[in-house]
Scaffold this motif. Structure first.
Motif, PDB file in Angstrom:
ATOM      1  N   ILE A 153      45.562  23.282  32.103  1.00 35.55           N
ATOM      2  CA  ILE A 153      46.470  24.078  32.932  1.00 35.55           C
ATOM      3  C   ILE A 153      47.781  24.387  32.221  1.00 35.55           C
ATOM      4  N   LEU A 154      48.451  23.359  31.733  1.00 32.28           N
ATOM      5  CA  LEU A 154      49.826  23.534  31.253  1.00 32.28           C
ATOM      6  C   LEU A 154      49.903  24.348  29.968  1.00 32.28           C
ATOM      7  N   GLN A 155      49.037  24.077  29.014  1.00 29.72           N
ATOM      8  CA  GLN A 155      49.096  24.787  27.736  1.00 29.72           C
ATOM      9  C   GLN A 155      48.855  26.292  27.895  1.00 29.72           C
ATOM     10  N   PRO A 156      47.811  26.730  28.632  1.00 32.51           N
ATOM     11  CA  PRO A 156      47.637  28.178  28.815  1.00 32.51           C
ATOM     12  C   PRO A 156      48.822  28.836  29.518  1.00 32.51           C
ATOM     13  N   VAL A 157      49.365  28.166  30.539  1.00 34.84           N
ATOM     14  CA  VAL A 157      50.511  28.736  31.258  1.00 34.84           C
ATOM     15  C   VAL A 157      51.701  28.876  30.319  1.00 34.84           C
ATOM     16  N   GLU A 158      51.949  27.862  29.493  1.00 39.81           N
ATOM     17  CA  GLU A 158      53.069  27.924  28.554  1.00 39.81           C
ATOM     18  C   GLU A 158      52.899  29.067  27.560  1.00 39.81           C
ATOM     19  N   GLU A 159      51.707  29.241  27.030  1.00 36.97           N
ATOM     20  CA  GLU A 159      51.474  30.289  26.043  1.00 36.97           C
ATOM     21  C   GLU A 159      51.654  31.683  26.645  1.00 36.97           C
ATOM     22  N   ILE A 160      51.150  31.867  27.845  1.00 36.85           N
ATOM     23  CA  ILE A 160      51.282  33.183  28.479  1.00 36.85           C
ATOM     24  C   ILE A 160      52.732  33.449  28.870  1.00 36.85           C
ATOM     25  N   LEU A 188      58.018  30.050  38.371  1.00 35.94           N
ATOM     26  CA  LEU A 188      57.273  29.109  37.547  1.00 35.94           C
ATOM     27  C   LEU A 188      57.740  27.675  37.785  1.00 35.94           C
ATOM     28  N   LEU A 189      59.040  27.447  37.734  1.00 41.37           N
ATOM     29  CA  LEU A 189      59.573  26.098  37.907  1.00 41.37           C
ATOM     30  C   LEU A 189      59.323  25.575  39.312  1.00 41.37           C
ATOM     31  N   SER A 190      59.389  26.447  40.298  1.00 38.06           N
ATOM     32  CA  SER A 190      59.146  26.032  41.673  1.00 38.06           C
ATOM     33  C   SER A 190      57.716  25.547  41.857  1.00 38.06           C
ATOM     34  N   VAL A 191      56.762  26.304  41.321  1.00 34.03           N
ATOM     35  CA  VAL A 191      55.353  25.906  41.426  1.00 34.03           C
ATOM     36  C   VAL A 191      55.111  24.617  40.649  1.00 34.03           C
ATOM     37  N   ILE A 217      57.235  20.929  33.282  1.00 33.92           N
ATOM     38  CA  ILE A 217      58.536  21.587  33.391  1.00 33.92           C
ATOM     39  C   ILE A 217      59.095  21.930  32.010  1.00 33.92           C
ATOM     40  N   ASN A 218      58.967  21.002  31.070  1.00 35.30           N
ATOM     41  CA  ASN A 218      59.474  21.265  29.722  1.00 35.30           C
ATOM     42  C   ASN A 218      58.713  22.410  29.058  1.00 35.30           C
ATOM     43  N   GLY A 219      57.401  22.487  29.285  1.00 35.97           N
ATOM     44  CA  GLY A 219      56.612  23.542  28.661  1.00 35.97           C
ATOM     45  C   GLY A 219      57.063  24.932  29.087  1.00 35.97           C
ATOM     46  N   GLY A 220      57.283  25.127  30.389  1.00 29.48           N
ATOM     47  CA  GLY A 220      57.736  26.427  30.863  1.00 29.48           C
ATOM     48  C   GLY A 220      59.108  26.791  30.338  1.00 29.48           C
ATOM     49  N   LEU A 221      60.017  25.826  30.317  1.00 35.56           N
ATOM     50  CA  LEU A 221      61.368  26.083  29.827  1.00 35.56           C
ATOM     51  C   LEU A 221      61.383  26.354  28.328  1.00 35.56           C
ATOM     52  N   LEU A 265      61.814  14.004  26.874  1.00 33.28           N
ATOM     53  CA  LEU A 265      61.627  15.285  27.556  1.00 33.28           C
ATOM     54  C   LEU A 265      62.704  15.538  28.597  1.00 33.28           C
ATOM     55  N   THR A 266      63.195  14.484  29.222  1.00 26.97           N
ATOM     56  CA  THR A 266      64.281  14.650  30.189  1.00 26.97           C
ATOM     57  C   THR A 266      65.508  15.243  29.514  1.00 26.97           C
ATOM     58  N   ALA A 267      65.831  14.735  28.325  1.00 23.24           N
ATOM     59  CA  ALA A 267      66.981  15.266  27.584  1.00 23.24           C
ATOM     60  C   ALA A 267      66.738  16.717  27.166  1.00 23.24           C
ATOM     61  N   ARG A 268      65.533  17.027  26.722  1.00 24.22           N
ATOM     62  CA  ARG A 268      65.227  18.399  26.297  1.00 24.22           C
ATOM     63  C   ARG A 268      65.241  19.364  27.477  1.00 24.22           C
ATOM     64  N   ILE A 269      64.744  18.916  28.623  1.00 20.12           N
ATOM     65  CA  ILE A 269      64.770  19.761  29.825  1.00 20.12           C
ATOM     66  C   ILE A 269      66.211  20.082  30.207  1.00 20.12           C
ATOM     67  N   GLY A 270      67.071  19.077  30.181  1.00 21.19           N
ATOM     68  CA  GLY A 270      68.475  19.306  30.504  1.00 21.19           C
ATOM     69  C   GLY A 270      69.121  20.306  29.563  1.00 21.19           C
ATOM     70  N   TYR A 271      68.779  20.237  28.283  1.00 16.30           N
ATOM     71  CA  TYR A 271      69.354  21.156  27.310  1.00 16.30           C
ATOM     72  C   TYR A 271      68.931  22.597  27.596  1.00 16.30           C
ATOM     73  N   VAL A 272      67.626  22.806  27.821  1.00 16.58           N
ATOM     74  CA  VAL A 272      67.139  24.170  28.018  1.00 16.58           C
ATOM     75  C   VAL A 272      67.575  24.720  29.374  1.00 16.58           C
ATOM     76  N   LEU A 273      67.707  23.869  30.400  1.00 13.92           N
ATOM     77  CA  LEU A 273      68.234  24.334  31.682  1.00 13.92           C
ATOM     78  C   LEU A 273      69.655  24.869  31.509  1.00 13.92           C
ATOM     79  N   ASN A 274      70.451  24.173  30.736  1.00 15.34           N
ATOM     80  CA  ASN A 274      71.817  24.638  30.475  1.00 15.34           C
ATOM     81  C   ASN A 274      71.801  25.950  29.699  1.00 15.34           C
ATOM     82  N   PHE A 275      70.883  26.053  28.740  1.00 14.84           N
ATOM     83  CA  PHE A 275      70.764  27.301  27.980  1.00 14.84           C
ATOM     84  C   PHE A 275      70.363  28.461  28.896  1.00 14.84           C
ATOM     85  N   ALA A 276      69.391  28.229  29.773  1.00 13.50           N
ATOM     86  CA  ALA A 276      68.924  29.292  30.659  1.00 13.50           C
ATOM     87  C   ALA A 276      70.044  29.774  31.578  1.00 13.50           C
TER      88      ALA A 276
END
Length: 575
Positions: A312-319, A360-363, A412-416, A468-479
């Motif tokens: 599930i996660l890898q195909p969604v991330e790639e698309i 995406l993040l909500s789902v 969550i990290n994959g989508g971000l 991954l928690t640290a990386r998620i926080g970084y990309v959320l701030n970037f977004a």
């Protein structure tokens, strides 16, 4: 106004193509992983833990290192630049546009051979004496390297399929490749196991032969669809006036490659070193610290734990990477563009991208609630059916239990990360690279600390969660900064991501009801006594049925309170 409608129409077509591609990739993973899952059950019983640990941990690490360092940066850069037939005026694209992309797509195959030789030589030097003493170790290792180079030869065709959103070709290639790989590996192991006194001599070569089969089949299917690829760059017929005043080296490079896209791919490739360590850090640590016989237990646990991620996660991330790269492509390739001001992006595209990211993040958050709630309760029941007997007493059960908590962070990290890699400028990438070094240190510190606290191999899973928690926080701030920096100042309403209180309430009540019922019937005692036959017990069967019913109720609650309107808005955007 006309251009805005044109851009919106292109975005709608792209979203439809992306959704269709995601469905195809999920279908590919579901079929191939389901089929290989059945064969793997027999394969795990044919291969010893030592052989499986070497193939699944160490050889796979060598393979992924060669592939990651050779192609990752080029793949991400080409997603932004590949001429798409769905774009406005695409029929007027000059041959130079296509040749530039094709030339860059040939780079992984060119650098793959030296990268493969270097990686194999370094690994052969660093591998432990126990690992190298296994029968046919070095021939199997070099076959893996050959398979990696063969897979890199498919890159020009892979990038064309992804750039033109022709995912069905990739589905056929990789689906057939995975199927043939598993069959060949199983048949070779079965043949090796029947060699009497010499049984096990060619076990490592069986895994290597399967990997070589995969790369050969994928290449062959791509060739059938696209013809023989060009593995050597072609000289461009036109150069800009600005390029004529550059030095000899830059002039030579610009004669074959687009300098901006090449610089972006080089930046992404250099960043891949740190990101690869974070992605494969658990294999590095396990292969370095754990005895060879214990690596098989960790490998089989990760193999099962990553099924959800792969299906599930890898195909969604790639698309998502394809979708965001195309929708926000007007500023993606500009190395000089400020990292916090993207006024060149069409307003409708910016709005579509922000809504797609929020959806995406909500789902994914809803998905995470379901995985943690029901996965943690029912995994112990199915462990005896999943794991071969020789792995029950290893760390595999504990690692699988930890993976239940790891999957939401992966999602969550994959989508971000898909969003970040699609819009980041070289300046953004360099900044993230510096932070990734910090995250690597956090991962190492967490892993070592948890090992010292006697968490065992689960230390690596929990350390990855912290990382991954640290990386998620970084990309959320970037977004947030990315959308705020746009001239229309699109705000991402993070508070709206949380599931509705009705869904949370039903999930919590489900957790309570299942836990109480499990204690009432003493389900774990039945599983421990009956083993693989536990599901034949009426009490356990009813317990599983209870979970299935409450799971459906939870999904229905989400659909009626939020999911229906969320999907309706998405459909409206693609209408």
């Amino acid at each position: 106004m006309a251009s805005r409608h044109s851009a919106a129409g292109h975005g709608s077509r792209l979203m439809k193509a992306s959704i269709s591609s995601a469905s195809s990739l999920v279908g590919l993973q579901l079929f191939s992983r389901g089929f290989t899952f059945i064969l793997n059950q027999a394969l795990f019983r044919l291969a010893s833990p030592q052989v499986f640990g070497t193939a699944a941990i160490q050889f796979e690490l060598v393979l992924s290192t060669i592939l990651f360092l050779s192609r990752e940066g080029v793949r991400n850069a080409l997603l932004r630049a590949w001429p798409s037939p769905d774009e406005p005026n695409s029929t007027k694209l000059t041959s130079v546009d296509t040749v530039k992309s094709t030339n860059l797509a040939s780079v992984p195959a060119l650098i793959g051979l030296p990268v493969a030789i270097t990686t194999v030589c370094l690994y052969g030097y660093a591998a432990s004496a126990d690992t190298q003493s296994q029968p046919r170790f070095r021939p199997a290792l070099w076959i893996y390297a050959l398979a990696a180079v063969g897979e890199l030869c498919s890159e020009p065709m892979h990038n064309r399929a992804m750039g033109e959103v022709r995912t069905h070709i990739r589905v056929r290639a990789e689906g057939l490749g995975i199927t043939c790989k598993t069959i060949i590996t199983y048949v070779a192991l079965l043949y090796d196991s029947k060699q009497g006194h010499y049984a096990g001599t060619h076990a490592l070569e069986a895994f290597a032969l399967g990997q070589l089969t995969y790369s050969t089949v994928v290449f062959a299917v791509y060739v059938i669809h696209f013809g023989w690829p060009s593995l050597w760059p072609k000289r461009l017929q036109h150069r800009s006036l600005l390029e004529a005043n550059q030095g000899m080296w830059k002039t030579t490079i610009s004669a074959y490659f687009d300098p901006t896209i090449l610089q972006l791919s080089m930046t992404m490739t250099s960043q891949s070193v740190v990101k690869h360590f974070l992605t494969e850090g658990d294999k590095l640590i396990v292969s370095w610290w754990s005895p060879l016989q214990d690596q098989g237990g960790y490998a089989i646990a990760v193999n099962y734990g990553s099924l959800v991620a792969r299906i599930i996660l890898q195909p969604v991330e790639e698309i998502c990477r394809v979708f965001f790269s195309k929708v926000l492509s007007s500023s993606n390739t500009s190395a000089a563009a400020p990292s916090r001001a993207r006024s060149g992006v069409d307003a409708s595209a910016m709005q579509q991208a922000s809504e797609a990211l929020m959806t995406l993040l909500s789902v994914q958050l809803v998905f995470s609630f379901l995985v943690v709630t029901f996965g943690s309760l029912y995994l112990p029941i199915f462990l005896n059916m999943l794991l071969p007997r020789q792995y029950i007493s290893t760390s595999a059960p504990g690692v699988l239990s930890a993976w239940i908590w790891y999957i939401p962070f992966l999602a969550i990290n994959g989508g971000l990360e898909a969003f970040f890699s699609s819009v980041a400028t070289p300046k953004d990438l360099n900044r993230q690279s510096r932070w990734l070094i910090v995250f690597s240190a956090i991962y190492l510190l967490a892993a070592i600390t948890l090992y010292n606290l006697h968490f065992g191999d689960t230390s690596l899973v929990y350390a990855n969660i912290i990382n991954l928690t640290a990386r998620i926080g970084y990309v959320l701030n970037f977004a947030s900064s990315y959308f705020k920096g746009h001239e229309r100042a699109y705000q991402l309403a993070w508070r709206t991501l949380m599931p509705t209180w009705q869904f949370i309430a039903v999930s919590v009540m489900s957790l309570f009801a299942i836990s109480c019922n499990g204690r009432r019937i003493d389900v774990m005692d039945i599983v421990a006594t009956a083993g693989r036959k536990a599901l034949l017990s009426s009490a356990v069967a009813m317990h599983v049925a209870l979970g299935a019913g409450l799971g459906i109720l939870s999904i229905a609650t989400w659909w009626t309170t939020a999911g229906n309107s969320l999907i309706s808005r998405t459909r409206a955007k693609t209408a």
